[in-house]
Enzyme design. Structure first.
Site, mmCIF file in Angstrom:
data_model
loop_
_atom_site.group_PDB
_atom_site.id
_atom_site.type_symbol
_atom_site.label_atom_id
_atom_site.label_comp_id
_atom_site.label_asym_id
_atom_site.label_seq_id
_atom_site.Cartn_x
_atom_site.Cartn_y
_atom_site.Cartn_z
ATOM 1 N N TYR A 150 -4.349 1.077 16.092
ATOM 2 C CA TYR A 150 -3.091 1.010 16.830
ATOM 3 C C TYR A 150 -3.285 0.765 18.313
ATOM 4 C CZ TYR A 150 -0.763 2.811 12.670
ATOM 5 O OH TYR A 150 -0.253 2.952 11.394
ATOM 6 N N ARG A 191 0.863 -1.194 0.000
ATOM 7 C CA ARG A 191 0.000 0.000 0.000
ATOM 8 C C ARG A 191 0.892 1.234 0.000
ATOM 9 N NH1 ARG A 191 -2.928 2.897 4.946
ATOM 10 N NH2 ARG A 191 -3.831 4.544 3.689
ATOM 11 N N HIS A 232 -3.045 10.992 1.156
ATOM 12 C CA HIS A 232 -2.512 10.712 2.491
ATOM 13 C C HIS A 232 -1.894 12.021 3.006
ATOM 14 C CE1 HIS A 232 -1.071 7.266 5.235
ATOM 15 N NE2 HIS A 232 -0.738 8.382 5.842
ATOM 16 N N GLU A 270 -3.638 -0.374 8.232
ATOM 17 C CA GLU A 270 -2.465 -0.007 9.045
ATOM 18 C C GLU A 270 -2.577 -0.626 10.423
ATOM 19 O OE1 GLU A 270 -1.599 4.169 9.492
ATOM 20 O OE2 GLU A 270 -1.953 4.557 7.363
ATOM 21 N N GLU A 282 -7.512 8.333 6.660
ATOM 22 C CA GLU A 282 -7.811 8.878 7.987
ATOM 23 C C GLU A 282 -8.350 10.298 7.967
ATOM 24 O OE1 GLU A 282 -4.340 8.388 10.433
ATOM 25 O OE2 GLU A 282 -4.346 6.215 10.240
ATOM 26 N N ASN A 284 -7.417 1.514 10.192
ATOM 27 C CA ASN A 284 -6.083 1.709 10.760
ATOM 28 C C ASN A 284 -6.217 1.682 12.271
ATOM 29 O OD1 ASN A 284 -5.572 2.202 8.083
ATOM 30 N ND2 ASN A 284 -5.007 4.335 8.332
HETATM 31 O O1 IFM Z 1 2.431 7.367 10.270
HETATM 32 C C1 IFM Z 1 1.057 7.392 10.458
HETATM 33 C C2 IFM Z 1 0.332 7.271 9.140
HETATM 34 O O2 IFM Z 1 0.715 8.251 8.250
HETATM 35 C C3 IFM Z 1 -1.162 7.399 9.365
HETATM 36 N N1 IFM Z 1 -1.599 6.468 10.376
HETATM 37 C C4 IFM Z 1 -0.886 6.398 11.607
HETATM 38 C C5 IFM Z 1 0.611 6.249 11.350
HETATM 39 C C6 IFM Z 1 1.379 6.209 12.688
HETATM 40 O O3 IFM Z 1 1.144 7.364 13.413
#
Ligand code: IFM
Length: 455
Positions: free
Chosen positions: A295, A77, A121, A362, A167, A293
């Site tokens: 985390y 990606r 992005h 992500e 995002e 995405n």
């Molecule tokens: O690096 C970023 C990415 O550009 C967008 N999502 C989160 C990642 C980590 O912060």
């Protein structure tokens, strides 16, 4: 690793974004983006880092393709830099920019790696920000459709997977409400306008892609951190519901239900822009997949003095000195390692949003990696990936329609306001020499892909 059974058609890939890796900020006719400008403003980026060179990927993409092959990736990606294609955001096309992504795409296909291209992005052409106010202006959604058309006409014979926007929440919130990302604004009104215009841009872009290549697949990538109440109190529970709407459902709900979530809409009625007839229909045009995405999670506290929302996120970043607090683990971003977040997100999307096909576009972690005898032993990242992937696997066994997983990131890169110090890569980058070293986690990921493919 052996307990995780992914079907052979499950896609494992790695992700990057143009501004974070390419460098060559002004090469071959590229125009400036809002990030080129913002990253040179004093005090905006940790240690005064810039992405002028970053991973020098624009020049070294061939070596990076070899790394992807070495990692046995099914898919990659990447994002297309809008100001490389339209230096002024609209109007005159820069053929050399298109040629770069064409070469990259051909290189991927030669290596049997499926391209997933993201169209936006965050590196908005600076000219669009200066002349029209960027995504605060709904006309920018039309410029985005124009840009989509050019890119898809050029690459669409080879790229079959498109991600319109990355995002929208983070772009709107960090760039227009908190002022910590480009373009550095702080306004609640701007935040809502930008969310709405980005979603509109997504819908228009989707229609353009469909019109040109009916056989391609297109979707959007959303950030999703589940927000939990900070305590058991009813007030904090209410605060977490609103925070979830403000951060997560503010994009999911219009995309899948055709409306902004209540009671957020009621509470924020003075800030939500006028919605034109037909907008919600465009925004909720059916996508082929949803990119997520994920985390970490966040915590919300009731705070009476926060206007309207009365909700305050307490856990986004904790200071490094407190990393070992409460037996919890944190990444070097200060984000809690919480694998259940990805399970919760997948189950919410399965149960509350009609179980669309999903890609985790992500997931990954930054840790303080170092090189020892030419190797990077990043056990923490391996544990992180294993923990999150087990949860992806569990949700999938329970019926969540998850089709693939992209690790963020292929290689260490420029982490926006945090600069180059936060290393998310499966591959280590020495920024002085531009040497790349596959980390232990990279070999671990490769092995996972080999096992999945029965190799
Ligand atoms: O690096 C970023 C990415 O550009 C967008 N999502 C989160 C990642 C980590 O912060």
């Amino acid at each position: 690793m052996n307990d995780m059974k992914f079907p052979s058609n499950f896609i494992f890939g790695a992700a990057t974004a143009a501004f974070q890796i390419e460098g060559s900020a002004y090469a071959d006719g590229k125009g400036p983006s809002i990030w080129d400008q913002f990253s040179h403003r004093k005090g905006k980026i940790r240690n005064g880092d810039t992405a002028d060179i970053a991973c020098d990927h624009y020049k070294r993409y061939n070596d990076d393709l070899s790394l992807m092959k070495e990692l046995n990736l099914d898919a990659y990606r990447f994002s297309v830099s809008w100001p490389r294609i339209y230096p002024e955001g609209t109007g005159k096309i820069n053929q050399k920019g298109l040629d770069f992504y064409s070469r990259l795409t051909d290189g991927l296909l030669e290596k049997n790696i499926e391209p997933f291209a993201t169209l936006f992005h965050w590196d908005l052409p600076l000219a669009l920000q200066r002349k029209y106010g960027g995504f605060e202006n709904r006309d920018t959604s039309d410029y985005f459709a124009e840009y989509t058309e050019t890119v898809v006409r050029h690459l669409g014979d080879r790229v079959k997977n498109w991600i319109t926007i990355n995002e929208p929440f983070v772009f709107a919130a960090c760039g227009h409400l908190l002022g910590v990302h480009a373009p550095g604004k702080r306004s609640l009104t701007a935040y809502f306008k930008v969310i709405h215009n980005l979603l509109l841009a997504h819908g228009k872009s989707l229609q353009v892609i469909r019109g040109i290549n009916p056989d391609s697949r297109a979707g959007i990538s959303l950030s999703y951190s589940p927000v939990h109440p900070a305590t058991d109190s009813e007030k904090d529970r209410q605060a977490s519901l609103l925070a979830n709407q403000f951060m997560n459902h503010i994009t999911l709900s219009p995309l899948y239900n055709g409306e902004y979530p209540e009671p957020l809409r009621r509470k924020m009625r003075f800030f939500i822009p006028k919605i034109k007839d037909g907008d919600m229909k465009i925004i909720s045009s059916p996508s082929d997949f949803l990119g997520l995405n994920v985390y970490t999670r966040d915590h919300a506290l009731h705070k009476w003095y926060v206007p309207f929302l009365k909700s305050w996120i307490v856990s986004k970043k904790i200071p490094e000195a407190e990393f070992e607090k409460n037996g919890k683990e944190y990444t070097s971003m200060g984000w809690e390692v919480y694998p259940d977040a990805i399970y919760e997100v997948l189950k919410t999307v399965q149960n509350d949003y009609g179980n669309p096909p999903v890609y985790i576009t992500e997931n990954g972690a930054a840790f303080n990696d170092s090189v020892m005898d030419g190797k990077v032993h990043d056990e923490k990242r391996i544990r992180f990936l294993q923990g999150y992937l087990e949860k992806v696997n569990a949700a999938s066994r329970e019926g969540a329609d998850v089709r693939g997983y992209f690790c963020w990131s292929l290689m260490d890169n420029f982490e926006w306001a945090e600069g180059s110090g936060k290393r998310f890569g499966l591959v280590y980058v020495d920024y002085e020499t531009q040497e790349r070293i596959i980390k232990d986690s990279g070999y671990w990921f490769k092995n996972l892909i080999c096992l999945k493919n029965g190799e």
